[in-house]
Design a protein around this motif. Sequence first.
Motif, PDB file in Angstrom:
ATOM      1  N   TYR A 132      36.317  37.253  -7.120  1.00 28.84           N
ATOM      2  CA  TYR A 132      37.165  38.409  -7.414  1.00 28.84           C
ATOM      3  C   TYR A 132      37.156  38.660  -8.911  1.00 28.84           C
ATOM      4  N   ALA A 133      36.636  39.821  -9.298  1.00 28.94           N
ATOM      5  CA  ALA A 133      36.469  40.163 -10.708  1.00 28.94           C
ATOM      6  C   ALA A 133      37.722  40.771 -11.319  1.00 28.94           C
ATOM      7  N   GLY A 134      38.716  41.097 -10.521  1.00 25.33           N
ATOM      8  CA  GLY A 134      39.945  41.688 -11.041  1.00 25.33           C
ATOM      9  C   GLY A 134      40.869  42.116  -9.923  1.00 25.33           C
ATOM     10  N   GLY A 135      42.037  42.564 -10.319  1.00 23.53           N
ATOM     11  CA  GLY A 135      43.016  43.010  -9.344  1.00 23.53           C
ATOM     12  C   GLY A 135      43.795  41.856  -8.749  1.00 23.53           C
ATOM     13  N   VAL A 136      44.671  42.172  -7.830  1.00 27.45           N
ATOM     14  CA  VAL A 136      45.490  41.175  -7.150  1.00 27.45           C
ATOM     15  C   VAL A 136      44.703  40.685  -5.939  1.00 27.45           C
ATOM     16  N   ILE A 137      44.379  39.401  -5.927  1.00 27.20           N
ATOM     17  CA  ILE A 137      43.565  38.828  -4.861  1.00 27.20           C
ATOM     18  C   ILE A 137      44.378  38.771  -3.570  1.00 27.20           C
TER      19      ILE A 137
END
Length: 145
Positions: A132-137
């Motif tokens: 996951y490269a960003g954001g809320v997983i």
Amino acid sequence: MDKTTTWLIRGAAGVFILLGLNYLISPSGNILQKGFSNSGNSCPLGFAYSGNGYCRQVTCVMTGDNNRELAGKDHACGNAPFWSGWIGRMILDWGDSTVKATYDRQCPSKPPSVGWRSSCNELKGASVEPHYAGGVIPKNRNKKN
């Protein structure tokens, strides 16, 4: 044998020895001899292969469509953070940072296709766990159905 001929033979022998030593010492000569590519087959976490022996950073942005070179491979974006005002999943895109690809002996000795982290992950295909490269997983990403 006269002095000129002796010096020519010595000079030719010296050049021959230097070229041989250069071939033995150069890392690219040894790697290519074994059939390995010197362009690398692996990228650091958060980067994907972008071609020509380089890896480029993978980021997540709020709007648009997933970059075609990154979609469906081994990177993913989480949902937009609550404070952002954006609702839904973020979008995969290329970042600005680039690094040289490295060589991992455990992976196939070929560069990965554009968008993959390594030739190992490309070989695994859809079964590889995405980074996951960003954001809320998502909380349920590790649950097996």
